[in-house]
Write a protein that holds these residues in place. Structure first.
Motif, mmCIF file in Angstrom:
data_model
loop_
_atom_site.group_PDB
_atom_site.id
_atom_site.type_symbol
_atom_site.label_atom_id
_atom_site.label_comp_id
_atom_site.label_asym_id
_atom_site.label_seq_id
_atom_site.Cartn_x
_atom_site.Cartn_y
_atom_site.Cartn_z
ATOM 1 N N LEU A 475 -30.003 38.879 28.013
ATOM 2 C CA LEU A 475 -29.166 39.974 27.513
ATOM 3 C C LEU A 475 -29.735 40.593 26.243
ATOM 4 O O LEU A 475 -29.128 41.509 25.682
ATOM 5 N N LYS A 476 -30.892 40.069 25.784
ATOM 6 C CA LYS A 476 -31.544 40.546 24.560
ATOM 7 C C LYS A 476 -30.679 40.315 23.319
ATOM 8 O O LYS A 476 -30.751 41.057 22.335
ATOM 9 N N MET A 477 -29.850 39.298 23.364
ATOM 10 C CA MET A 477 -29.107 38.867 22.183
ATOM 11 C C MET A 477 -30.008 37.968 21.332
ATOM 12 O O MET A 477 -30.851 37.242 21.871
ATOM 13 N N ARG A 478 -29.792 37.981 20.030
ATOM 14 C CA ARG A 478 -30.647 37.197 19.150
ATOM 15 C C ARG A 478 -29.948 35.964 18.581
ATOM 16 O O ARG A 478 -30.621 35.114 17.987
ATOM 17 N N ARG A 479 -28.636 35.866 18.735
ATOM 18 C CA ARG A 479 -27.931 34.743 18.119
ATOM 19 C C ARG A 479 -26.950 34.116 19.101
ATOM 20 O O ARG A 479 -26.229 34.812 19.815
ATOM 21 N N GLY A 677 -39.291 27.691 19.756
ATOM 22 C CA GLY A 677 -39.319 28.854 18.878
ATOM 23 C C GLY A 677 -37.986 29.217 18.267
ATOM 24 O O GLY A 677 -37.938 30.024 17.329
ATOM 25 N N ALA A 678 -36.895 28.650 18.749
ATOM 26 C CA ALA A 678 -35.574 28.963 18.194
ATOM 27 C C ALA A 678 -35.327 28.137 16.932
ATOM 28 O O ALA A 678 -35.812 27.004 16.800
ATOM 29 N N LEU A 692 -32.599 33.083 18.006
ATOM 30 C CA LEU A 692 -33.637 33.074 19.033
ATOM 31 C C LEU A 692 -34.850 33.872 18.580
ATOM 32 O O LEU A 692 -34.720 34.849 17.831
ATOM 33 N N PRO A 693 -36.034 33.477 19.029
ATOM 34 C CA PRO A 693 -37.241 34.225 18.656
ATOM 35 C C PRO A 693 -37.239 35.600 19.330
ATOM 36 O O PRO A 693 -36.607 35.789 20.376
ATOM 37 N N PRO A 694 -37.940 36.567 18.737
ATOM 38 C CA PRO A 694 -38.013 37.887 19.397
ATOM 39 C C PRO A 694 -38.741 37.770 20.726
ATOM 40 O O PRO A 694 -39.537 36.850 20.943
ATOM 41 N N PRO A 695 -38.455 38.683 21.655
ATOM 42 C CA PRO A 695 -39.134 38.636 22.960
ATOM 43 C C PRO A 695 -40.640 38.698 22.792
ATOM 44 O O PRO A 695 -41.167 39.398 21.923
#
Length: 700
Positions: A475-479, A677-678, A692-695
């Motif tokens: 979902l391209k969520m970062r947290r 990476g998280a 979470l790490p960037p894509p």
């Protein structure tokens, strides 16, 4: 009710979850048992007895038990309710079968309609008629009411629904019919459409009344049995239930209106996530609750879940809108997907493609790894093969998982058919179920005009933390936020949810022509009813807060939108402000508003709530003197292969602790999987906050 301890109980399709909170001892304890589908009260009472024993509490020290159940949902889906009769206005016996005359699939020539709950032979017409303004056009034929009621009782019905034309405007014919039926047949369960759904639209109102009557005898027996078993255990505290809208109500309201519990369990998860979001200061959240049978997603803005006032139950096609029974009930607005830990994976004949869900192994027989007779691989089985779950620490070590049996089944049933390795077959199950959940969540947010990248994912349920980071990545969520006791967070929701209810009345008219004195009297009537209901649910009448709203539309439109009102006693002087509120709400939903068109109101709503209770998790379940690190275990991550992961004891992690993935954080009821990476930190409320790490860049 001299004690302070309270227990929340969530009965799910696979597990029954428990949370005990005793503020006097700053104690929070949790539990989980396999659900007993034949008699859910069996698992409930056994789980409560165990929690009391583990915490040293006497049954009489319990202040209350707050409960949610899937009984009503299952009754309608499985068509296991009672035999119901319907008394309706002359000429309208077939309206609940005709419905809206729309097709949920335009191109299916063999379309199966949603079956009615009352067969035609048990739908009897009564002469008598009110018009849309409540004026009597034809007196009620009381002799026909008595005669038809006797006929229905002779046919063996356990409940009767009464639904007359325009009873939302004036219920006197329905109430008089009920008096006649009760006098002759006092044991029969009665539902009046004007009581369960006093709002405009005949089909939906009478459909709701029939569904309430259909489930009522079974709910009466279930709650009576549960109350008796709790009394045998020695529990003297009150029993409360959660409504589908997320409020706590008395057992009596559940007995009178069981249809209001249609989404009782899922609502608790949304209320828990709302409470967690407020604690953590998060304004934009997606609640993600993945259990054994389904996954539920709910949008939470500014610490409160979205709500809606219509629901479809018992769909012929589970995920096809329009294929079920329409109900006029207040529910937390969420999507429910057939993607849980028990969802079964299979290779379809012909296409050779692997499918996962919506069919579930449930509690019986359950996934293969449970060793209870399951033979088909499930999502939980794939998580075990991929190293996410510890076969020796499931449910804190109480339930050993059979890894060898799972590997054999994955190899024989999936890997061989797909011509891939067992690891790839297990990873394929995970990919499919995660993509299924991501696609449904994207659609749900898109329909509301929301961008998932702006949101934080709060994950809970037994399987939620296992899949949360992969879902957030899609979902391209970062947290991602995972609370303490994530595996039983829905049960926590019962303890933090407020006593609340939603009431409704219909009165149709253009804003400039409305009888505002009548509107004010409707709100006064609803406020009085709300106070009585919430006082019965343990609320302080002086602390009840009211939020009025109205369903409004442009004149000539077919559907309306909810609009907040400035107060409960609006007058003609408020028309301008109410119109502007409608235009603002319309713009927010559709991107524009037509200021020159006339506006009308149809339905007036009142949300009433008292403050919920707070729970301090900061000192709960601490593992004093234990090290957080428990060793290492290998797990397979897509794109990274097999990785050596640090394993942490969830209860030994304290605020301020931090670590990086890959890692596995284990507690009794769930495991949180942290990808490579998280970055993870434990906040002041002992939530795991995962960044979470960037894509990764894709090379051209």
């Amino acid at each position: 009710m001299s004690g302070t301890a309270r227990i929340g109980v969530d009965v799910g399709g696979t597990f029954t979850d428990f949370v005990l909170h005793d503020p006097a001892r700053n104690l929070v304890a949790t539990g989980k048992r396999l659900t007993t589908p034949d008699d859910p009260s069996e698992a409930i009472v056994a789980g409560i007895a165990r929690l009391l024993d583990e915490t040293g509490l006497a049954p009489g020290a319990l202040h209350s038990v707050v409960h949610g159940t899937t009984l009503v949902t299952n009754t309608i889906i499985e068509r296991t309710g009672c035999k119901v009769g319907l008394l309706t206005t002359e000429g309208f016996r077939d309206s609940i079968e005709i419905g809206k005359e729309t097709r949920y699939d335009l191109y299916d020539l063999f379309l199966e309609p949603a079956p009615t709950l009352v067969p035609r032979a048990l739908r009897l017409e009564v002469p008598g008629r009110l018009d849309v303004h409540g004026h009597e056009l034809k007196p009620l034929d009381e002799a026909a009411v008595a005669r038809h009621a006797a006929t229905l009782v002779a046919e063996g019905v356990e409940a009767i629904a009464i639904g007359f034309m325009h009873s939302w405007r004036d219920p006197r014919h329905e109430r008089r019919a009920a008096e006649i039926v009760r006098a002759a047949h006092p044991a029969i369960a009665l539902t009046l459409s004007s009581a369960v759904a006093p709002e405009i639209r005949e089909f939906e109102r009478i459909s709701t009344a029939c569904a309430n009557a259909y489930a009522q005898p079974r709910m009466l027996r279930y709650l009576g049995r549960l109350e008796a078993r709790l009394a045998e255990l020695g529990v003297t505290g009150a029993l409360y239930v959660m409504l589908s809208g997320g409020g706590i109500a008395s057992v009596q309201e559940a007995k009178d209106f069981p249809i209001r519990l249609i989404e009782s369990g899922p609502a608790a998860g949304a209320m828990a996530a709302s409470w967690l979001a407020r604690q953590a200061g998060l304004d934009h959240v997606v609640s993600y609750d993945m259990g054994g049978t389904t996954a539920k997603m709910c949008l939470i803005e500014n610490g409160a879940p979205d709500r809606k006032f219509e629901f479809e139950a018992g769909r012929v096609r589970r995920f096809q809108k329009g294929s079920g029974l329409p109900l006029k009930v207040s529910v937390v607005d969420m999507i429910e997907i057939g993607a849980g830990g028990g969802s079964i994976a299979r290779v379809e004949e012909g296409s050779g493609l692997m499918k996962v869900g919506p069919r579930s192994a449930g509690a019986k027989p359950g996934p293969i790894c449970y060793g209870r007779g399951g033979t088909e691989p499930t999502v939980t089985d794939s998580d075990l093969v991929l190293g996410r779950l510890d076969p020796a620490y499931f449910l804190g070590g109480e339930m050993a998982l059979d890894l060898d049996a799972v590997k054999r089944a994955v190899t024989d049933r999936l890997a061989a058919a797909l011509r891939v390795t067992p690891d790839d077959a297990a990873l394929g199950i995970r990919r499919i179920v995660d993509e299924t959940m991501a696609a449904a969540t994207r659609m749900h947010l898109a329909e509301k005009g929301r961008d998932p990248r702006r949101y934080t994912l709060i994950a809970f349920g037994g399987a939620g933390p296992v899949h949360a980071c992969d879902l957030a990545r899609l979902l391209k969520m970062r947290r991602v936020v995972v609370p303490l006791g994530a595996g039983v967070a829905s049960a926590l929701g019962f303890l933090v949810a407020p006593p609340a209810t939603d009431l409704v009345r219909s009165l149709v008219g253009r804003l400039e022509r409305l009888d505002w004195a009548k509107v004010a009297s409707l709100y006064a009537e609803m406020a009085e009813e709300a106070r009585a209901l919430l006082t019965g649910a343990g609320a302080d009448p002086a602390a009840i807060v009211f939020r009025p709203a109205a369903d409004m539309r442009y004149v000539g439109q077919g559907f309306e939108i909810p609009v907040p009102l400035p107060g409960m006693s609006p007058t003609a002087a408020d028309v301008g402000a109410i119109r502007e509120a409608f235009l603002d709400a319309y713009r927010e939903r559709f991107g524009r508003a037509l200021e020159e068109l006339p506006v009308e109101a149809l339905t007036w709503r009142l949300a009433a709530a008292a403050p919920g209770r707070d729970i301090d998790l900061k000192g709960a379940n601490l593992a004093e003197g234990r090290h957080a690190a428990r060793g290492r275990r290998r797990a397979l991550f897509e794109g990274h292969g097999w990785q050596d992961c640090d394993v942490y004891d969830r209860y030994a992690l304290a605020p301020g602790d931090a670590f990086a993935g890959p890692a596995l954080v284990e507690e009794r009821e769930s495991t949180c999987v942290v990808p490579p990476g998280a970055q993870v930190r434990v906040d002041a409320f002992r939530n795991l906050v995962i960044e979470l790490p960037p894509p990764r860049e894709v090379s051209q």
